[in-house]
Motif scaffolding. Structure first.
Motif, PDB file in Angstrom:
ATOM      1  N   ALA A   1       0.817  -1.213   0.000  1.00 60.18           N
ATOM      2  CA  ALA A   1       0.000   0.000   0.000  1.00 60.18           C
ATOM      3  C   ALA A   1       0.852   1.265   0.000  1.00 60.18           C
ATOM      4  CB  ALA A   1      -0.928  -0.006   1.214  1.00 60.18           C
ATOM      5  N   HIS A   2       2.044   1.198   0.618  1.00 61.41           N
ATOM      6  CA  HIS A   2       2.884   2.393   0.731  1.00 61.41           C
ATOM      7  C   HIS A   2       3.980   2.426  -0.328  1.00 61.41           C
ATOM      8  CE1 HIS A   2       0.857   2.394   4.628  1.00 61.41           C
ATOM      9  NE2 HIS A   2       1.170   3.671   4.721  1.00 61.41           N
ATOM     10  N   SER A   3       3.705   1.883  -1.494  1.00 60.15           N
ATOM     11  CA  SER A   3       4.720   1.862  -2.548  1.00 60.15           C
ATOM     12  C   SER A   3       5.058   3.264  -3.040  1.00 60.15           C
ATOM     13  CB  SER A   3       4.246   1.004  -3.718  1.00 60.15           C
ATOM     14  OG  SER A   3       3.072   1.534  -4.296  1.00 60.15           O
ATOM     15  N   LEU A   4       4.120   4.209  -2.946  1.00 63.22           N
ATOM     16  CA  LEU A   4       4.418   5.584  -3.330  1.00 63.22           C
ATOM     17  C   LEU A   4       5.577   6.139  -2.512  1.00 63.22           C
ATOM     18  CD1 LEU A   4       0.816   7.075  -3.622  1.00 63.22           C
ATOM     19  CD2 LEU A   4       2.406   6.656  -5.511  1.00 63.22           C
ATOM     20  N   GLN A   5       5.671   5.667  -1.284  1.00 65.06           N
ATOM     21  CA  GLN A   5       6.685   6.177  -0.375  1.00 65.06           C
ATOM     22  C   GLN A   5       7.944   5.306  -0.360  1.00 65.06           C
ATOM     23  OE1 GLN A   5       5.315   6.332   3.639  1.00 65.06           O
ATOM     24  NE2 GLN A   5       7.093   7.438   4.412  1.00 65.06           N
ATOM     25  N   TYR A   6       7.753   3.965  -0.386  1.00 61.16           N
ATOM     26  CA  TYR A   6       8.880   3.066  -0.145  1.00 61.16           C
ATOM     27  C   TYR A   6       9.301   2.227  -1.351  1.00 61.16           C
ATOM     28  CZ  TYR A   6       7.788   4.141   4.727  1.00 61.16           C
ATOM     29  OH  TYR A   6       7.558   4.794   5.905  1.00 61.16           O
ATOM     30  N   GLY A   7       8.486   2.136  -2.373  1.00 62.59           N
ATOM     31  CA  GLY A   7       8.864   1.361  -3.542  1.00 62.59           C
ATOM     32  C   GLY A   7       8.901  -0.133  -3.277  1.00 62.59           C
ATOM     33  N   TYR A   8       9.866  -0.827  -3.873  1.00 66.32           N
ATOM     34  CA  TYR A   8       9.956  -2.292  -3.833  1.00 66.32           C
ATOM     35  C   TYR A   8      10.988  -2.782  -2.821  1.00 66.32           C
ATOM     36  CZ  TYR A   8       7.212  -2.506  -8.161  1.00 66.32           C
ATOM     37  OH  TYR A   8       6.216  -2.407  -9.094  1.00 66.32           O
ATOM     38  N   MET A   9      10.862  -4.042  -2.434  1.00 67.69           N
ATOM     39  CA  MET A   9      11.817  -4.659  -1.511  1.00 67.69           C
ATOM     40  C   MET A   9      13.232  -4.601  -2.068  1.00 67.69           C
ATOM     41  SD  MET A   9      10.430  -5.973   1.344  1.00 67.69           S
ATOM     42  CE  MET A   9      11.399  -7.391   1.851  1.00 67.69           C
ATOM     43  N   GLY A  10      13.377  -4.815  -3.375  1.00 69.30           N
ATOM     44  CA  GLY A  10      14.707  -4.811  -3.973  1.00 69.30           C
ATOM     45  C   GLY A  10      15.434  -3.494  -3.827  1.00 69.30           C
ATOM     46  N   GLU A  11      14.689  -2.407  -3.659  1.00 64.10           N
ATOM     47  CA  GLU A  11      15.303  -1.091  -3.481  1.00 64.10           C
ATOM     48  C   GLU A  11      15.857  -0.909  -2.074  1.00 64.10           C
ATOM     49  OE1 GLU A  11      12.764   2.121  -5.099  1.00 64.10           O
ATOM     50  OE2 GLU A  11      11.549   0.492  -5.914  1.00 64.10           O
ATOM     51  N   HIS A  12      15.543  -1.827  -1.163  1.00 62.97           N
ATOM     52  CA  HIS A  12      15.968  -1.714   0.235  1.00 62.97           C
ATOM     53  C   HIS A  12      16.950  -2.813   0.645  1.00 62.97           C
ATOM     54  CE1 HIS A  12      12.841   1.344   1.248  1.00 62.97           C
ATOM     55  NE2 HIS A  12      12.203   0.742   0.250  1.00 62.97           N
ATOM     56  N   VAL A  13      17.303  -3.696  -0.276  1.00 62.80           N
ATOM     57  CA  VAL A  13      18.194  -4.794   0.092  1.00 62.80           C
ATOM     58  C   VAL A  13      19.629  -4.281   0.187  1.00 62.80           C
ATOM     59  CG1 VAL A  13      18.553  -5.579  -2.315  1.00 62.80           C
ATOM     60  CG2 VAL A  13      18.880  -7.178  -0.420  1.00 62.80           C
ATOM     61  N   HIS A  14      20.307  -4.634   1.259  1.00 61.66           N
ATOM     62  CA  HIS A  14      21.704  -4.234   1.467  1.00 61.66           C
ATOM     63  C   HIS A  14      22.646  -5.287   0.907  1.00 61.66           C
ATOM     64  CE1 HIS A  14      25.501  -3.945   3.782  1.00 61.66           C
ATOM     65  NE2 HIS A  14      25.295  -2.636   3.692  1.00 61.66           N
ATOM     66  N   SER A  15      22.430  -6.543   1.281  1.00 58.60           N
ATOM     67  CA  SER A  15      23.243  -7.644   0.757  1.00 58.60           C
ATOM     68  C   SER A  15      22.518  -8.956   0.990  1.00 58.60           C
ATOM     69  CB  SER A  15      24.634  -7.674   1.413  1.00 58.60           C
ATOM     70  OG  SER A  15      24.518  -7.920   2.806  1.00 58.60           O
ATOM     71  N   ILE A  16      22.947  -9.971   0.270  1.00 60.91           N
ATOM     72  CA  ILE A  16      22.311 -11.285   0.345  1.00 60.91           C
ATOM     73  C   ILE A  16      23.388 -12.364   0.402  1.00 60.91           C
ATOM     74  CG2 ILE A  16      20.752 -12.926  -0.774  1.00 60.91           C
ATOM     75  CD1 ILE A  16      19.682 -10.551  -2.453  1.00 60.91           C
ATOM     76  N   GLU A  17      23.294 -13.243   1.380  1.00 67.28           N
ATOM     77  CA  GLU A  17      24.051 -14.484   1.319  1.00 67.28           C
ATOM     78  C   GLU A  17      23.197 -15.476   0.545  1.00 67.28           C
ATOM     79  OE1 GLU A  17      26.211 -16.789   4.782  1.00 67.28           O
ATOM     80  OE2 GLU A  17      24.242 -17.699   4.410  1.00 67.28           O
ATOM     81  N   ALA A  18      23.784 -16.111  -0.466  1.00 70.43           N
ATOM     82  CA  ALA A  18      22.989 -16.973  -1.336  1.00 70.43           C
ATOM     83  C   ALA A  18      23.822 -18.148  -1.831  1.00 70.43           C
ATOM     84  CB  ALA A  18      22.447 -16.177  -2.522  1.00 70.43           C
ATOM     85  N   VAL A  19      23.110 -19.172  -2.274  1.00 74.21           N
ATOM     86  CA  VAL A  19      23.733 -20.331  -2.907  1.00 74.21           C
ATOM     87  C   VAL A  19      23.525 -20.205  -4.411  1.00 74.21           C
ATOM     88  CG1 VAL A  19      23.681 -22.849  -3.157  1.00 74.21           C
ATOM     89  CG2 VAL A  19      23.392 -21.806  -0.896  1.00 74.21           C
ATOM     90  N   LEU A  20      24.616 -20.262  -5.151  1.00 72.63           N
ATOM     91  CA  LEU A  20      24.544 -20.193  -6.605  1.00 72.63           C
ATOM     92  C   LEU A  20      24.273 -21.576  -7.187  1.00 72.63           C
ATOM     93  CD1 LEU A  20      27.541 -17.775  -7.300  1.00 72.63           C
ATOM     94  CD2 LEU A  20      25.115 -17.211  -7.059  1.00 72.63           C
ATOM     95  N   SER A  21      24.102 -21.629  -8.495  1.00 66.78           N
ATOM     96  CA  SER A  21      23.688 -22.882  -9.127  1.00 66.78           C
ATOM     97  C   SER A  21      24.766 -23.962  -9.095  1.00 66.78           C
ATOM     98  CB  SER A  21      23.272 -22.625 -10.578  1.00 66.78           C
ATOM     99  OG  SER A  21      24.376 -22.205 -11.348  1.00 66.78           O
ATOM    100  N   ASP A  22      26.017 -23.590  -8.779  1.00 70.99           N
ATOM    101  CA  ASP A  22      27.059 -24.617  -8.643  1.00 70.99           C
ATOM    102  C   ASP A  22      27.218 -25.079  -7.205  1.00 70.99           C
ATOM    103  OD1 ASP A  22      28.185 -22.362  -7.525  1.00 70.99           O
ATOM    104  OD2 ASP A  22      30.150 -22.639  -8.467  1.00 70.99           O
ATOM    105  N   GLY A  23      26.363 -24.559  -6.309  1.00 70.61           N
ATOM    106  CA  GLY A  23      26.418 -24.945  -4.898  1.00 70.61           C
ATOM    107  C   GLY A  23      27.341 -24.092  -4.062  1.00 70.61           C
ATOM    108  N   SER A  24      27.940 -23.071  -4.627  1.00 67.01           N
ATOM    109  CA  SER A  24      28.816 -22.196  -3.843  1.00 67.01           C
ATOM    110  C   SER A  24      27.987 -21.203  -3.042  1.00 67.01           C
ATOM    111  CB  SER A  24      29.805 -21.459  -4.750  1.00 67.01           C
ATOM    112  OG  SER A  24      29.115 -20.689  -5.715  1.00 67.01           O
TER     113      SER A  24
END
Length: 878
Positions: free
Chosen positions: A153-176
């Motif tokens: 509802a507050h997208s006018l003010q805050y936009g999308y989640m991706g605009e607020h992400v600082h960093s992500i720990e993730a597993v890539l497709s090779d398992g790293s």
């Protein structure tokens, strides 16, 4: 190799490489085969990982064996984005922790399964929150919200989640396992695999920057496809931001750092009413010029449903407005907010029918809750047609909203559609879900035709087909048409750079199948006729429509204190125990997906034990699904085949145990406290020896109460006549309650009788002992029907007994006498409260100066149990 051998081998292999839950049984797979979309895809395996290393090991195995993998949060998505035929990671089971904060709360660190509302509760003492606020925030996870690039509802003010992400720990497709950040030069990235990915992406996106920019829609609200626009700047690349909206197709999130926003210091809402849809649309640009934080729409049909189903909101929802906008303003001071509110009211004065400013914060919270609670009510109507989410995510520039609405009206007339309008008017996004029967191939084709027309309309206005609800399966086939071949090829290359083996949630975003929208439809599963038959009495198609009613929205997964949807899920925290899973599994059984052998297995019996018949689902499920009803039918069928266990046999005939304890009281009370007796009860009928048994009174209250009434003077000039249905506990264990009921009724000049009766056989109903339940209910009908015909109302002091006679009776005994009883049963407190409202209840003269705690029973809640609380408040106030 057949499927059974495949799943068995898969389970063995995975358990050899990870130390966490691995499920390949048909019940778990069926439970995870749907989400809040129109699709069903049966996964081959469910894994509940506990660490990033677990996920990495599974991904490596998946690549080696060419098995798709996808991470799943609350699965509240509407596009089928979390469905897969491969391995599904259940991120909510264990990887749901809030790890902590950094920089005094400006960054919060979470595992992907942490629920958004829980994160906001954690941040509140620091004066911070996550900016985007999707309506599913009471169960949506951080990982799912970021993968979907959620807003709200507050997208006018805050936009999308991706605009607020600082960093992500993730597993890539090779398992790293890698740390993915924003604003880095590729050469500065330490991990070799990620450095190579970043370099390829930077080259691809920089060289094609002009092509990408030209393909972008005019509307700001667009999350269709990959977030490739504006990712590369000055030789740096925002890799974490790119993963926002990637729907699990590029990496599997294992830990997320989100930037937070400060809580507003001052805020207020103006509720604006309009006489027509067109005037509302014309007003939106003027409202946006006043810089609101949000501008939300509800039309008359949504408001009417909310006023009907949620009466506690009637005082704040206008009954006669065609359209209502909720416009919120925030500021550093109240004076600043007042100025903005006045500006909005003045801007729409010539278009609005009414405008009310709300500065009171509790009322503001109620308004937003009414908006969140009202929308799911669209799916409460039971039948073959349902509100289908497929064109509900279109967004156009807010200045073209009026043109979009005019086009929608034409399309609705062409296809003879009835539409309800709600959504984010300030963003030019309307959530519109037509009523369709997707079990009918003609209606399926109609859905595709409507989508093509609506999407073409959106593109003609510079809009996007996906504003917040993902592409998934429902919109993947249209992404190329939105962006064009050149830009789509760039997105295809992005997918290939991250996932060359195409094991990470394949088929989402990048999908060449033009028919993917109409494949894997849950409604296309045909029923096995004999599996819709039941020993219980149902109306035509009642059982089928009850099962189909579940929209998969996942509200039953919420841990909000105000929700009591399913105590078994609250206790276990496992998807299989949720109301959604129960509906999914039984639907899969009735459409032939579960074999007879699986149905009669010990595992299926354990599944049936996951319902307590509390019926909170029937009240609190947004779609109004009565899971208890369909579980009772399934349990009855199971017991018909396999019989009762010893504990079920004993408790379904609990009246005989109570009669024995009652007949030998107080001797029985003494013996039931002895450890050897408790041990013997546990070994013979399965009652846990740690359980203290309730004390018994001597003789039944039916006999004692009758003698008591016979000894009293007749009530002179009675204001009403009632028959007291006592039920088991008051009859055999708590005579004091029975006397209190009689005394309060007689004190209020109500004539009371106690007819012959047996206790309500609710235990037999719960355990599936249809024979016992039907026999006892037939006796009850035989005894009570003549009493009701003489003008007596039936009063129950036990909510479960009232529920049994009002709602359960018809499933066991049919005919006019049974209907007569169901229509004339009253729960005691509701009956007394009605007398109070009529000024017929005598107010107690003696006041008790004390505080009392009260736990509202589940069955009283289903029977509109607020009456007890309201009655108590009224009496205390007098």
């Amino acid at each position: 190799m057949n499927q059974t051998i495949q799943t068995a081998k898969l389970a063995r292999d995975l358990k050899n490489i990870i130390n966490c839950d691995v499920w390949t049984d048909i019940l778990h797979r069926a439970a995870f085969s749907t989400d809040a979309s129109i699709y069903r895809i049966l996964p081959v395996c469910i894994v509940s990982p506990q660490t990033a290393e677990d996920i990495a090991a599974v991904v490596k195995y998946a690549v080696e064996n060419n098995i798709p993998v996808v991470a799943r949060g609350a699965a509240s998505g509407l596009a089928g984005e979390s469905l897969s035929s491969g391995i599904v990671f259940d991120m909510t089971r264990y990887m749901n922790k809030i790890i902590g904060i950094e920089d005094e709360g400006k960054i919060v660190v979470c595992q992907p399964g942490a629920v958004l509302n829980n994160v906001n509760d954690y941040l509140a003492p620091f004066g911070r929150k996550i900016g985007p606020d999707p309506s599913s925030s009471n169960r949506a996870t951080i990982g799912g919200s970021l993968a979907n690039n959620a807003t709200g509802a507050h997208s006018l003010q805050y936009g999308y989640m991706g605009e607020h992400v600082h960093s992500i720990e993730a597993v890539l497709s090779d398992g790293s396992i890698v740390e993915i950040e924003n604003g880095l030069m590729p050469e500065d990235i330490k991990d070799e695999k990620l450095r190579h990915i970043a370099a390829q992406l930077q080259k691809l996106l920089t060289e094609n920057n002009e092509t990408i920019a030209e393909a972008m829609p005019e509307t700001k609200r667009n999350r269709c496809g990959y977030s490739i626009f504006g990712i590369c700047n000055d030789g740096k690349i925002d890799l974490a931001r790119l993963l926002g909206g990637s729907e699990g197709t590029l990496a599997v999130f294992t830990q997320i750092k989100m930037r937070t926003v400060p809580l507003p210091k001052s805020k207020a809402i103006v509720q604006i009413e309009f006489a027509t849809l067109e005037k509302m649309a014309e007003a939106v640009p003027f409202i946006i010029d006043t810089d609101p934080a949000t501008c939300e729409l509800m039309d008359k049909s949504v408001i009417a449903m909310a006023r009907d189903a949620l009466p506690h909101f009637r005082d704040i929802l206008p009954a006669d407005a065609e359209m209502v906008l909720l416009v919120e303003h925030i500021g550093e001071t109240e004076a600043e907010v007042h100025k903005k509110i006045d500006a909005t009211i003045n801007a729409v004065s010539s278009l609005a029918a009414n405008a009310d400013a709300v500065f009171d914060e509790p009322t503001q919270q109620r308004l937003w809750k009414s908006r969140k609670d009202a929308v799911p009510l669209l799916s409460r109507k039971k039948g073959p047609k349902h509100t289908i989410a497929f064109m509900e995510d279109v967004s156009v520039d807010y200045r073209k909203l009026a043109d979009y609405i005019r086009g929608l009206i034409k399309i609705a007339a062409e296809f003879n559609l009835t539409m309800s309008y709600y959504g984010h008017a300030g963003d030019g996004e309307l959530h519109i879900r037509p009523w369709l029967d997707l079990s009918d191939p003609a209606e399926v084709e109609k859905m595709r035709q409507i989508a093509e027309r609506v999407f073409a309309l959106a593109w003609s206005l510079g809009g996007s087909i996906s504003g917040e609800h993902a592409d998934g399966l429902v919109r993947a086939a249209f992404i190329k048409a939105q962006y064009g071949e050149a830009c789509y090829n760039i997105m295809r290359k992005v997918k290939n750079i991250f996932d060359p083996h195409s094991v990470l949630n394949p088929g989402k975003i990048i999908n060449e199948d033009v028919d993917i929208m109409i494949k894997n439809l849950k409604a296309a599963d045909t029923y096995v006729p004999e599996r819709l038959e039941s020993q219980l009495h149902f109306l035509d198609n009642e059982l089928r429509y009850e099962i189909e009613q579940c929209s998969g929205c996942g509200v039953c997964l919420s841990n909000e204190a105000s929700l009591r949807m399913c105590p078994m899920y609250r206790a276990l925290g496992e998807e299989l125990a949720s109301s959604r899973a129960k509906a999914n599994i039984l639907h899969y059984w009735m459409t032939g997906g579960i074999t007879e052998a699986d149905y009669e297995s010990a595992e299926f019996r354990k599944f049936l034990d996951l319902c307590l018949n509390c019926k909170a689902c029937s009240l609190q499920c947004p779609s109004g699904v009565d899971i208890s009803k369909i579980m009772s039918a399934a349990r009855a069928e199971y017991i018909r085949r396999k019989g009762l266990r010893k504990t079920e046999f004993a408790l379904s005939k609990n009246k005989y145990l109570s009669m024995a304890g009652n007949a030998f009281a107080p001797i029985s009370n003494f013996f039931l406290t002895l450890s050897p007796v408790k041990w013997m009860l546990e070994k013979t009928i399965g009652l846990d020896s740690r359980r203290d048994m309730p004390a018994f009174n001597w003789k039944s209250f039916v006999r004692t109460g009758r003698r008591y009434l016979a000894s009293q003077q007749p009530v002179k000039n009675p204001i009403d006549r009632v028959a007291y249905f006592i039920d088991t506990y008051a009859n055999y264990n708590d005579h004091e309650l029975g006397f209190a009921v009689l005394d309060i009724l007689r004190h209020n000049n109500i004539e009371c009788i106690i007819p012959k009766q047996k206790p309500a056989p609710l235990p037999a109903i719960v355990y599936g002992d249809v024979k016992t339940a039907r026999r006892d209910l037939e006796y009850i009908v035989k005894q009570l029907a003549p009493v009701v015909k003489k003008g007596y109302k039936i009063i129950c002091s036990e909510p479960s007994a009232a529920l049994c006679l009002k709602q359960e009776l018809r499933h066991f005994v049919t005919g006019p006498d049974a209907e007569l009883i169901s229509c004339n049963v009253y729960e005691l407190t509701a009956y007394l409260f009605d007398l109070l409202k009529q000024d017929k209840l005598k107010i107690p003269q003696k006041r008790i100066a004390a505080e009392f705690s009260y736990h509202k029973p589940c069955h009283l809640m289903v029977l509109d149990g607020d009456d007890f609380i309201e009655l108590s408040k009224k009496l205390c106030d007098l």
